[in-house]
Write a protein that holds these residues in place. Structure first.
Motif, PDB file in Angstrom:
ATOM      1  N   UNK A  26       0.831  -1.209   0.000  1.00 27.66           N
ATOM      2  CA  UNK A  26       0.000   0.000   0.000  1.00 27.66           C
ATOM      3  C   UNK A  26       0.861   1.253   0.000  1.00 27.66           C
ATOM      4  N   UNK A  27       1.981   1.244   0.719  1.00 22.57           N
ATOM      5  CA  UNK A  27       2.892   2.387   0.681  1.00 22.57           C
ATOM      6  C   UNK A  27       3.434   2.597  -0.732  1.00 22.57           C
ATOM      7  N   UNK A  28       3.760   1.503  -1.399  1.00 23.96           N
ATOM      8  CA  UNK A  28       4.270   1.599  -2.772  1.00 23.96           C
ATOM      9  C   UNK A  28       3.196   2.119  -3.729  1.00 23.96           C
ATOM     10  N   UNK A  29       1.955   1.683  -3.519  1.00 28.74           N
ATOM     11  CA  UNK A  29       0.852   2.192  -4.344  1.00 28.74           C
ATOM     12  C   UNK A  29       0.671   3.695  -4.133  1.00 28.74           C
ATOM     13  N   UNK A  30       0.826   4.149  -2.884  1.00 33.25           N
ATOM     14  CA  UNK A  30       0.729   5.588  -2.600  1.00 33.25           C
ATOM     15  C   UNK A  30       1.849   6.350  -3.304  1.00 33.25           C
ATOM     16  N   UNK A  31       3.043   5.746  -3.334  1.00 38.77           N
ATOM     17  CA  UNK A  31       4.152   6.385  -4.039  1.00 38.77           C
ATOM     18  C   UNK A  31       3.820   6.552  -5.515  1.00 38.77           C
ATOM     19  N   UNK A  32       3.145   5.558  -6.086  1.00 37.39           N
ATOM     20  CA  UNK A  32       2.744   5.669  -7.478  1.00 37.39           C
ATOM     21  C   UNK A  32       1.673   6.713  -7.697  1.00 37.39           C
ATOM     22  N   UNK A  33       0.756   6.813  -6.740  1.00 33.00           N
ATOM     23  CA  UNK A  33      -0.346   7.776  -6.867  1.00 33.00           C
ATOM     24  C   UNK A  33       0.113   9.211  -6.650  1.00 33.00           C
ATOM     25  N   UNK A  34       0.930   9.417  -5.618  1.00 35.43           N
ATOM     26  CA  UNK A  34       1.350  10.769  -5.255  1.00 35.43           C
ATOM     27  C   UNK A  34       2.710  11.160  -5.829  1.00 35.43           C
ATOM     28  N   UNK A  35       3.435  10.194  -6.364  1.00 35.00           N
ATOM     29  CA  UNK A  35       4.768  10.497  -6.871  1.00 35.00           C
ATOM     30  C   UNK A  35       5.798  10.647  -5.777  1.00 35.00           C
ATOM     31  N   UNK A  36       5.567  10.051  -4.601  1.00 39.42           N
ATOM     32  CA  UNK A  36       6.507  10.174  -3.490  1.00 39.42           C
ATOM     33  C   UNK A  36       7.850   9.543  -3.834  1.00 39.42           C
ATOM     34  N   UNK A  37       8.897  10.084  -3.226  1.00 32.82           N
ATOM     35  CA  UNK A  37      10.205   9.472  -3.292  1.00 32.82           C
ATOM     36  C   UNK A  37      10.950   9.774  -2.006  1.00 32.82           C
ATOM     37  N   UNK A  38      12.021   9.033  -1.757  1.00 34.50           N
ATOM     38  CA  UNK A  38      12.715   9.153  -0.481  1.00 34.50           C
ATOM     39  C   UNK A  38      12.164   8.111   0.479  1.00 34.50           C
ATOM     40  N   UNK A  39      12.001   8.513   1.723  1.00 30.93           N
ATOM     41  CA  UNK A  39      11.468   7.618   2.746  1.00 30.93           C
ATOM     42  C   UNK A  39       9.944   7.609   2.667  1.00 30.93           C
ATOM     43  N   UNK A  40       9.391   6.522   2.170  1.00 35.74           N
ATOM     44  CA  UNK A  40       7.940   6.477   1.960  1.00 35.74           C
ATOM     45  C   UNK A  40       7.172   6.533   3.273  1.00 35.74           C
ATOM     46  N   UNK A  41       7.721   5.977   4.331  1.00 36.65           N
ATOM     47  CA  UNK A  41       7.061   6.035   5.640  1.00 36.65           C
ATOM     48  C   UNK A  41       6.961   7.480   6.120  1.00 36.65           C
ATOM     49  N   UNK A  42       8.014   8.246   5.956  1.00 36.38           N
ATOM     50  CA  UNK A  42       7.996   9.653   6.352  1.00 36.38           C
ATOM     51  C   UNK A  42       7.037  10.466   5.476  1.00 36.38           C
ATOM     52  N   UNK A  43       7.040  10.175   4.175  1.00 34.38           N
ATOM     53  CA  UNK A  43       6.108  10.872   3.283  1.00 34.38           C
ATOM     54  C   UNK A  43       4.666  10.560   3.671  1.00 34.38           C
ATOM     55  N   UNK A  44       4.411   9.331   4.031  1.00 34.39           N
ATOM     56  CA  UNK A  44       3.074   8.924   4.447  1.00 34.39           C
ATOM     57  C   UNK A  44       2.654   9.661   5.722  1.00 34.39           C
ATOM     58  N   UNK A  45       3.561   9.761   6.698  1.00 31.65           N
ATOM     59  CA  UNK A  45       3.254  10.485   7.937  1.00 31.65           C
ATOM     60  C   UNK A  45       2.983  11.960   7.643  1.00 31.65           C
ATOM     61  N   UNK A  46       3.775  12.553   6.745  1.00 36.14           N
ATOM     62  CA  UNK A  46       3.555  13.956   6.385  1.00 36.14           C
ATOM     63  C   UNK A  46       2.207  14.138   5.708  1.00 36.14           C
ATOM     64  N   UNK A  47       1.848  13.185   4.832  1.00 35.05           N
ATOM     65  CA  UNK A  47       0.530  13.242   4.188  1.00 35.05           C
ATOM     66  C   UNK A  47      -0.577  13.184   5.232  1.00 35.05           C
ATOM     67  N   UNK A  48      -0.421  12.328   6.210  1.00 32.63           N
ATOM     68  CA  UNK A  48      -1.378  12.226   7.314  1.00 32.63           C
ATOM     69  C   UNK A  48      -1.552  13.590   7.979  1.00 32.63           C
ATOM     70  N   UNK A  49      -0.434  14.222   8.333  1.00 27.13           N
ATOM     71  CA  UNK A  49      -0.477  15.471   9.102  1.00 27.13           C
ATOM     72  C   UNK A  49      -1.041  16.641   8.301  1.00 27.13           C
TER      73      UNK A  49
END
Length: 436
Positions: free
Chosen positions: A50-73
């Motif tokens: 699911x984290x990888x799918x989010x990276x594909x949807x949002x174009x995230x790169x770097x630490x996906x866990x950190x990007x996910x937490x930032x998206x949450x906040x």
């Protein structure tokens, strides 16, 4: 960390993913011999996917866990985030409650999810720490928003304590807003499973600059003057753009949105069958720190249709005052929006209407609710040629100018006459005909 201990930050579209990761991580670090390793392995693999799918949807790169937490906040709309959006520097108990939650999130930023891999002897999170996006990733999302979230993730990772963490988030909410209204500029209305009106972001909006629109300088000035007054908190009017098809009404709206989005303008597209939802929509946006335009494209009504009466009341006729942060912009091919008969003006009615003048006034009353009316007419030959040249240059079409204009003239004769839309369709045809 126990997610149930969060006070403010409890709602998020991906809250189940957040809980799944925190649950697996807590079990791995505690190394309880009663852990169900099979279930943990399944959840860990699902979470990494699911984290990888989010990276594909949002174009995230770097630490996906950190990007996910930032998206949450940045996405969580709560008492603290919404208050920070409106005011610079929140004090008192609300501030302390937010710091309580931020302490927990700061702990999450310190997690190494590879510990899950080592404990379960898998490679679920090995690729999420330094994720590299491809050129195809992020095609479903806005690059500007992606960069903003990734940059915030890096800042939060480096926060020394909860006070710095709070300042980073407060500054973000103040500068960019919170939730869907902070991250997006355009929206549509849908309905949830209970039939309630829900405002949904449009993630990909055509980028069109007002300067790209040729031959409608007066119309653009009227539109920008009214919009700038609205954004400045001065008195502004609802706007009706009417005139010939394909003459730039909808394109002007896109240009206005793209130009004034950084100044807090947001736009919600509402269709005719959704007029009953307008009050619900206004209730959801009236207390936010943005200026909203409710946009109604191609607005018109036939004799037997009565929805315009409801819209008329919503615009200006109800008891409740319309919020200062909401305006209505509409486009139509009809000046008066409602179908008119020649007999309306001649007092000749098939149904022997006793008060024919009242009938006429009823039909005119909707358009009268728009204080600014802007006419868009077809361009003349010189203007049409300039539009063709402009679009061709913007699209990189390499073609002799004399041949270009001659072919454009043939095209418009076959396809409905001279208009900006016809010119754009002609250039699309030319580009599509070029073989590699």
């Amino acid at each position: 960390m126990k997610t149930d201990e969060l006070i403010l930050y409890r709602e998020f579209d991906y809250i189940d993913l957040f809980k799944k990761i925190t649950d697996v991580y807590n079990k791995c670090t505690k190394r309880n011999p009663e852990n169900d390793l099979e279930s943990m392995t399944r959840n860990a693999s699902e979470a990494a996917g699911e984290l990888t799918e989010l990276a594909g949807t949002y174009g995230f790169e770097g630490n996906l866990w950190h990007c996910f937490l930032a998206l949450f906040l940045v996405s969580s709309e709560n008492a603290f985030s919404v208050a920070s959006e409106k005011h610079d520097g929140i004090e008192g108990s609300l501030n302390e409650i937010a710091k309580h939650d931020f302490e927990m999130f700061k702990e999450c930023f310190g997690w190494e999810l590879e510990r899950i891999d080592r404990y379960l002897a898998i490679k679920a999170f090995a690729f999420t720490k330094d994720y590299k996006t491809s050129s195809a990733d992020g095609s479903l999302f806005n690059r500007r928003i992606r960069d903003r979230i990734c940059d915030t993730a890096v800042k939060l990772e480096g926060a020394s304590d909860s006070d710095e963490f709070l300042k980073i988030m407060s500054d973000f909410y103040r500068d960019y807003g919170v939730g869907k209204f902070g991250l997006h500029k355009a929206f549509r209305v849908e309905h949830d499973e209970n039939g309630k009106a829900v405002i949904v972001p449009i993630t990909r909006v055509k980028h069109l600059d007002l300067d790209d629109l040729i031959g409608i300088e007066l119309q653009k000035k009227q539109l920008t003057d009214n919009t700038e007054a609205f954004l400045a908190g001065r008195r502004a009017n609802n706007v009706l753009m009417f005139g010939d098809a394909g003459t730039g009404k909808s394109s002007s709206i896109k240009g206005i949105l793209n130009k004034y989005y950084p100044e807090g303008l947001r736009m919600i597209e509402i269709y005719r069958h959704q007029f009953k939802d307008i009050n619900d929509v206004i209730a959801q946006i009236k207390n936010r720190n943005y200026k909203f335009i409710l946009y109604m494209d191609d607005l018109s009504f036939e004799d037997e249709e009565t929805e315009y009466k409801y819209l008329k009341a919503v615009i200006e006729g109800g008891l409740e005052k319309k919020p200062d942060n909401v305006l209505i912009y509409a486009s139509s091919n009809r000046r008066h929006l409602v179908h008119e008969n020649f007999g309306d003006k001649m007092d000749i009615r098939k149904d022997d209407d006793l008060h024919a003048s009242d009938t006429v006034q009823e039909k005119l009353s909707l358009s009268a609710r728009f204080g600014v009316k802007i006419y868009f007419g077809r361009p003349n030959k010189r203007e049409f040629d300039e539009i063709v040249r402009s679009i061709a240059g913007r699209c990189g079409l390499q073609m002799d100018e004399k041949e270009l204009l001659a072919e454009a003239n043939k095209w418009e004769l076959r396809n409905g006459g001279m208009s900006g839309r016809v010119a754009e369709q002609f250039i699309d045809y030319c580009l599509g005909s070029v073989k590699e």
